[in-house]
Write a protein that holds these residues in place. Structure first.
Motif, PDB file in Angstrom:
ATOM      1  N   SER A 259       8.988   0.129   2.360  1.00 59.51           N
ATOM      2  CA  SER A 259       8.883   0.514   3.765  1.00 59.51           C
ATOM      3  C   SER A 259       9.664   1.798   4.014  1.00 59.51           C
ATOM      4  O   SER A 259      10.274   2.364   3.106  1.00 59.51           O
ATOM      5  N   ASN A 260       9.659   2.244   5.261  1.00 60.20           N
ATOM      6  CA  ASN A 260      10.373   3.472   5.620  1.00 60.20           C
ATOM      7  C   ASN A 260      11.659   3.183   6.379  1.00 60.20           C
ATOM      8  O   ASN A 260      12.193   4.054   7.070  1.00 60.20           O
ATOM      9  N   ASP A 261      12.192   1.945   6.264  1.00 61.30           N
ATOM     10  CA  ASP A 261      13.429   1.563   6.919  1.00 61.30           C
ATOM     11  C   ASP A 261      14.501   1.352   5.843  1.00 61.30           C
ATOM     12  O   ASP A 261      14.413   0.416   5.042  1.00 61.30           O
ATOM     13  N   ASP A 262      15.520   2.226   5.836  1.00 58.50           N
ATOM     14  CA  ASP A 262      16.556   2.157   4.797  1.00 58.50           C
ATOM     15  C   ASP A 262      17.319   0.840   4.837  1.00 58.50           C
ATOM     16  O   ASP A 262      17.683   0.291   3.790  1.00 58.50           O
ATOM     17  N   ARG A 263      17.601   0.330   6.032  1.00 61.27           N
ATOM     18  CA  ARG A 263      18.364  -0.918   6.130  1.00 61.27           C
ATOM     19  C   ARG A 263      17.584  -2.081   5.527  1.00 61.27           C
ATOM     20  O   ARG A 263      18.135  -2.900   4.783  1.00 61.27           O
ATOM     21  N   LEU A 264      16.285  -2.157   5.859  1.00 56.15           N
ATOM     22  CA  LEU A 264      15.458  -3.241   5.327  1.00 56.15           C
ATOM     23  C   LEU A 264      15.309  -3.113   3.811  1.00 56.15           C
ATOM     24  O   LEU A 264      15.308  -4.120   3.083  1.00 56.15           O
ATOM     25  N   GLN A 265      15.160  -1.883   3.336  1.00 55.72           N
ATOM     26  CA  GLN A 265      15.076  -1.665   1.893  1.00 55.72           C
ATOM     27  C   GLN A 265      16.344  -2.154   1.193  1.00 55.72           C
ATOM     28  O   GLN A 265      16.284  -2.853   0.179  1.00 55.72           O
ATOM     29  N   TYR A 266      17.488  -1.794   1.749  1.00 56.79           N
ATOM     30  CA  TYR A 266      18.766  -2.164   1.133  1.00 56.79           C
ATOM     31  C   TYR A 266      18.928  -3.688   1.110  1.00 56.79           C
ATOM     32  O   TYR A 266      19.309  -4.276   0.086  1.00 56.79           O
ATOM     33  N   LEU A 267      18.660  -4.337   2.243  1.00 55.74           N
ATOM     34  CA  LEU A 267      18.832  -5.791   2.313  1.00 55.74           C
ATOM     35  C   LEU A 267      17.865  -6.508   1.369  1.00 55.74           C
ATOM     36  O   LEU A 267      18.239  -7.473   0.704  1.00 55.74           O
ATOM     37  N   ALA A 268      16.613  -6.039   1.319  1.00 63.68           N
ATOM     38  CA  ALA A 268      15.634  -6.660   0.421  1.00 63.68           C
ATOM     39  C   ALA A 268      16.069  -6.512  -1.030  1.00 63.68           C
ATOM     40  O   ALA A 268      16.022  -7.472  -1.818  1.00 63.68           O
TER      41      ALA A 268
ATOM     42  N   LYS B 180      28.202  -9.162   3.544  1.00 62.16           N
ATOM     43  CA  LYS B 180      27.588  -7.899   3.956  1.00 62.16           C
ATOM     44  C   LYS B 180      26.103  -8.079   4.262  1.00 62.16           C
ATOM     45  O   LYS B 180      25.570  -7.466   5.196  1.00 62.16           O
ATOM     46  N   ILE B 181      25.417  -8.899   3.469  1.00 60.59           N
ATOM     47  CA  ILE B 181      23.994  -9.174   3.745  1.00 60.59           C
ATOM     48  C   ILE B 181      23.861  -9.843   5.109  1.00 60.59           C
ATOM     49  O   ILE B 181      22.996  -9.482   5.919  1.00 60.59           O
ATOM     50  N   ALA B 182      24.753 -10.821   5.375  1.00 60.22           N
ATOM     51  CA  ALA B 182      24.712 -11.508   6.667  1.00 60.22           C
ATOM     52  C   ALA B 182      24.940 -10.527   7.812  1.00 60.22           C
ATOM     53  O   ALA B 182      24.230 -10.563   8.838  1.00 60.22           O
ATOM     54  N   GLU B 183      25.903  -9.624   7.640  1.00 62.82           N
ATOM     55  CA  GLU B 183      26.171  -8.637   8.678  1.00 62.82           C
ATOM     56  C   GLU B 183      24.966  -7.742   8.927  1.00 62.82           C
ATOM     57  O   GLU B 183      24.653  -7.404  10.075  1.00 62.82           O
ATOM     58  N   GLY B 184      24.261  -7.358   7.833  1.00 59.89           N
ATOM     59  CA  GLY B 184      23.092  -6.498   7.970  1.00 59.89           C
ATOM     60  C   GLY B 184      21.980  -7.163   8.763  1.00 59.89           C
ATOM     61  O   GLY B 184      21.396  -6.556   9.676  1.00 59.89           O
ATOM     62  N   TRP B 185      21.662  -8.421   8.434  1.00 61.52           N
ATOM     63  CA  TRP B 185      20.604  -9.118   9.174  1.00 61.52           C
ATOM     64  C   TRP B 185      21.025  -9.366  10.618  1.00 61.52           C
ATOM     65  O   TRP B 185      20.192  -9.334  11.529  1.00 61.52           O
TER      66      TRP B 185
ATOM     67  N   SER C 172       0.849  -1.188   0.000  1.00 60.62           N
ATOM     68  CA  SER C 172       0.000   0.000   0.000  1.00 60.62           C
ATOM     69  C   SER C 172       0.892   1.249   0.000  1.00 60.62           C
ATOM     70  O   SER C 172       2.111   1.168  -0.115  1.00 60.62           O
ATOM     71  N   LEU C 173       0.268   2.407   0.149  1.00 56.93           N
ATOM     72  CA  LEU C 173       1.016   3.663   0.250  1.00 56.93           C
ATOM     73  C   LEU C 173       1.494   3.924   1.673  1.00 56.93           C
ATOM     74  O   LEU C 173       2.201   4.888   1.917  1.00 56.93           O
ATOM     75  N   ASP C 174       1.099   3.070   2.602  1.00 55.64           N
ATOM     76  CA  ASP C 174       1.474   3.207   4.010  1.00 55.64           C
ATOM     77  C   ASP C 174       2.840   2.540   4.199  1.00 55.64           C
ATOM     78  O   ASP C 174       2.954   1.316   4.277  1.00 55.64           O
ATOM     79  N   GLU C 175       3.914   3.337   4.296  1.00 57.56           N
ATOM     80  CA  GLU C 175       5.267   2.782   4.400  1.00 57.56           C
ATOM     81  C   GLU C 175       5.454   1.996   5.699  1.00 57.56           C
ATOM     82  O   GLU C 175       6.065   0.929   5.698  1.00 57.56           O
ATOM     83  N   GLN C 176       4.923   2.533   6.791  1.00 54.06           N
ATOM     84  CA  GLN C 176       5.025   1.818   8.055  1.00 54.06           C
ATOM     85  C   GLN C 176       4.229   0.514   7.987  1.00 54.06           C
ATOM     86  O   GLN C 176       4.669  -0.529   8.496  1.00 54.06           O
ATOM     87  N   GLY C 177       3.074   0.586   7.339  1.00 61.60           N
ATOM     88  CA  GLY C 177       2.276  -0.626   7.167  1.00 61.60           C
ATOM     89  C   GLY C 177       2.988  -1.651   6.311  1.00 61.60           C
ATOM     90  O   GLY C 177       2.937  -2.867   6.585  1.00 61.60           O
ATOM     91  N   ASN C 178       3.660  -1.219   5.255  1.00 63.91           N
ATOM     92  CA  ASN C 178       4.415  -2.145   4.414  1.00 63.91           C
ATOM     93  C   ASN C 178       5.516  -2.835   5.206  1.00 63.91           C
ATOM     94  O   ASN C 178       5.800  -4.023   4.995  1.00 63.91           O
ATOM     95  N   GLN C 179       6.134  -2.099   6.128  1.00 65.09           N
ATOM     96  CA  GLN C 179       7.160  -2.708   6.974  1.00 65.09           C
ATOM     97  C   GLN C 179       6.542  -3.785   7.869  1.00 65.09           C
ATOM     98  O   GLN C 179       7.114  -4.868   8.044  1.00 65.09           O
TER      99      GLN C 179
END
Length: 706
Positions: free
Chosen positions: A618-627, A642-647, A588-595
């Motif tokens: 979503s509105n989380d840069d780290r989650l966006q980058y990892l996804a 680097k992906i492992a370190e992020g999670w 949806s357009l709800d970034e927090q909801g998408n998270q």
């Protein structure tokens, strides 16, 4: 319902021949009232075929229509006096001779000579009404519309027989069945569920869906009076609100308001402003999607022409539906069927009305009686009734590789023959073991009926019923498995009942067959988890714990306790998602909801690719980058590290629980992958250390590969 309706009509002693004819039409033509003619079945269930599919099928198989041929023999008597039913005789003509098909429409409206007027009405009326708001609604001669209006007029003449809910509910059920049948036909033609308040390009609201349904109910002349390009309260349209059709009128109220409304909301089958395509009901089907409901609160009733209905509130899903003395409300699904839904559990209603939840309406609309209360000494064991006493073999899954369940009337007729074969055993079936013997004999007898699907289905259903009366879980399971192998049946509801029934009669299950019931429980538990069916999950955990305790299986009991803890966490997050009207299928357009939704898919359903669709928005840069990085499927071990370190960082920062363990687990999978692909380096050593730390923190040694 139809039988009760006819008995009631007879008790009123309405000795009117035209009215009797109209009542017969209502029995044969109203899908929601129990009609079973071939045309009505097709209109109710075949929603995906092309418009010409029925006509082509009729041309391809003219000889196969045995029943319609027998039924069509009846109009030979009216042939001596043509005036009574000209419209009824016009319809069979196109099937027999395809070329004069256009003549069917003029014949329905005016008994003009057939050869010459046929070409004129076919070309003239087809185009002028088409520019109206709805495409098919303005075409004259909508199939079944005249029959529905005839039934409505007949019901107007019949006294209700009381002012209590029991008396008015019978009439409401009949009228809602007619509206439901018309609505299902409109949905089939437009391939969408109508919006409650359709708007134009500028956002301006016009008339209610109830107005656009008028031609399907036989109110063509009233529909033509409306100005479709004007609002409902324009000078012209507001005057017409006083001409409320009887089918929309509220029992006991003489005004322009109606209690028949669509249930609307972003998570419902019907939306406020835009029609819902049938294809959007991915996890549901038409027969499980509630569209229209009967309001209980007289103050909440809208003017019937006003684009206003009942807005669904997940915090109070029973709003507008409570207040009936029997604590039930009538609801119509998108296939036109009327259901009696109890208002007993708010969570049940939430699961029912949110169409992203795959659920069978029978789980809610019919609360099965516990098996222990069914086999009392006075229980009727008649072979005529083929309905199981509990846990009904309900509607089908529409598996194309299996046969559809035969019509109830045909099964009941076959049951009469079976009664002759087993009448002596039934008379003496006063003990459980004798009822079990009847069930076993019927199961064996069904094997000899492979070439007679109706009799075979009747034998299996009766065997299923007697197995329940005998309190024999094994026979219940065997009977249903035979039904499931050949016929389209609702496996989830019946498997759920088998597991529940087995737990309540576990002492009657031989030890060597207990693993079969555990396997069924495990299968439907996985399905309940995938469908977010939390009440079913809770019940299955309880039943599984009971099974394990009876066998002193401590390992299984510990595993179920862990599943219960994870399920409670998933349920909490799921309820928060539903409270925000968020879809689990489309971001949806709800970034927090998408998270929130993305984490739900990743943490609770272990579906990371699905979760990434939401985390990217979503509105989380780290989650966006990892996804985004994971979706590229990187082969470079340094990027994998680097992906492992992020999670790992996200997991360590998360509070203890399912979220932390799942993120750490995802990090461990990427550490393992990078370690396998890396040569000796500092990153490789770090990955191996982190894998050891993961095992220390979680106790998990066997890390699955990505």
């Amino acid at each position: 319902m139809t039988c009760g309706f006819l008995n009631w009509a007879t008790s009123q002693r309405l000795v009117s021949v035209p009215l009797a004819i109209l009542l017969l039409i209502s029995v044969s033509g109203c899908g929601g009232c129990g009609g079973s003619s071939p045309s009505d079945k097709l209109a109710r269930f075949n929603f995906t075929r092309a418009p010409d599919a029925d006509e082509q099928a009729a041309k391809a198989k003219p000889a196969a229509e045995a029943k319609p041929a027998a039924h069509a023999a009846q109009p030979e008597k009216p042939a001596e006096t043509p005036p009574p039913k000209p419209a009824e005789e016009a319809k069979p003509q196109p099937a027999a001779t395809p070329e004069p098909a256009p003549a069917a429409e003029p014949a329905a409206s005016t008994p003009a000579p057939k050869p010459e007027p046929a070409a004129q009405p076919a070309a003239a009326p087809a185009t002028p009404p088409a520019p109206a708001t709805t495409v098919a609604a303005t075409e004259p001669g909508i199939a079944g519309a005249q029959k529905r209006q005839a039934v409505i007029e007949a019901m107007k003449l019949m006294p209700v027989g009381g002012s209590d809910r029991a008396a008015t509910k019978a009439r409401s059920h009949g009228l809602m069945a007619l509206v439901g049948q018309a609505l299902a036909q409109q949905i089939a033609e437009t391939k969408s569920i109508p919006a409650t308040a359709p708007v134009d390009a500028t956002g301006k609201q016009f008339l209610s869906w109830r107005v656009h349904l008028l031609p399907y109910l036989g109110y063509e002349e009233l529909y033509k009076k409306f100005q479709l390009n004007e609002p409902w309260d324009s000078p012209t349209n507001i005057k017409l609100s006083t001409e409320i059709p009887f089918v929309y009128a509220t029992p006991g109220h003489q005004d322009d308001r109606t209690n028949l409304v669509l249930l609307t909301g972003p998570t419902c089958a019907a939306n406020d402003r835009r029609a819902t395509p049938i294809s959007a009901l991915t996890s549901r089907s038409l027969y499980n999607s509630v569209v229209m409901v009967e309001l209980a609160d007289p103050q909440a009733r809208p003017v019937w022409t006003k684009p206003e209905d009942l807005a669904f509130d997940p915090s109070s899903p029973s709003k507008g539906l409570t207040g009936w003395p029997d604590k039930k409300f009538l609801a119509v699904t998108a296939d036109g069927e009327v259901h009696d839904v109890p208002v007993t559990n708010q969570d049940h209603l939430n699961r029912l009305f949110v169409v992203s939840n795959p659920i069978d309406l029978s789980e809610i609309a019919s609360a099965p009686t516990l098996p222990g209360s069914m086999a009392s000494p006075g229980t009727n064991t008649s072979l005529t009734s083929t309905q199981p006493m509990a846990g009904p073999v309900s509607r089908n899954d529409f598996d194309p590789s299996k046969m559809p369940m035969p019509p109830t009337a045909e099964i009941d007729a076959a049951a009469i023959e079976l009664r002759r074969l087993f009448q002596n055993e039934v008379r003496e079936a006063d003990q459980d073991h004798k009822k079990a013997e009847i069930a076993s004999k019927l199961l064996k007898h069904a094997e000899y009926l492979q070439n007679d699907p109706v009799k075979q289905c009747a034998a299996l259903q009766i065997a299923y019923r007697f197995a329940i009366l005998a309190k024999s879980p094994v026979l219940v399971k065997d009977a249903f498995e035979q039904l499931q192998r050949k016929y389209q049946v609702d496996s989830f509801s019946s498997d759920m009942f088998i597991v529940r029934f087995g737990s309540e009669n576990i002492q009657r299950i031989p030890a060597h067959r207990l693993p079969e019931f555990r396997s069924i429980a495990r299968t439907i538990l996985n399905r309940a988890v995938a469908d977010n069916n939390f009440p079913a999950i809770d019940e299955l955990i309880r039943i599984g714990t009971f099974y394990a305790a009876s066998q002193n299986d401590q390992r299984t009991m510990s595993e179920l306790e862990r599943i219960k803890s994870r399920n409670n966490a998933a349920k909490k997050d799921y309820e928060a998602i539903q409270a925000r009207f968020l879809s689990l299928e489309v971001p949806s357009l709800d970034e927090q909801g998408n998270q929130m939704v993305g984490k739900f898919w990743c943490i609770h359903r272990d579906n990371w690719e699905k979760g990434f669709e939401f985390l990217l928005r979503s509105n989380d840069d780290r989650l966006q980058y990892l996804a985004e990085t994971e979706l590229t499927s990187p082969a470079d071990p340094r990027i994998q590290f680097k992906i492992a370190e992020g999670w790992w960082e996200i997991g360590i920062a998360s509070p203890p629980g399912a979220e932390r363990n799942r993120f750490l687990g995802r990090a461990a999978q990427w550490y393992k992958k990078s370690d396998q692909n890396m040569t000796d380096s500092l990153e490789k050593v770090t990955a191996q250390q982190q894998l050891q730390e993961f095992t220390r923190l979680t106790g998990v040694r066997d890390i699955p590969s990505l």
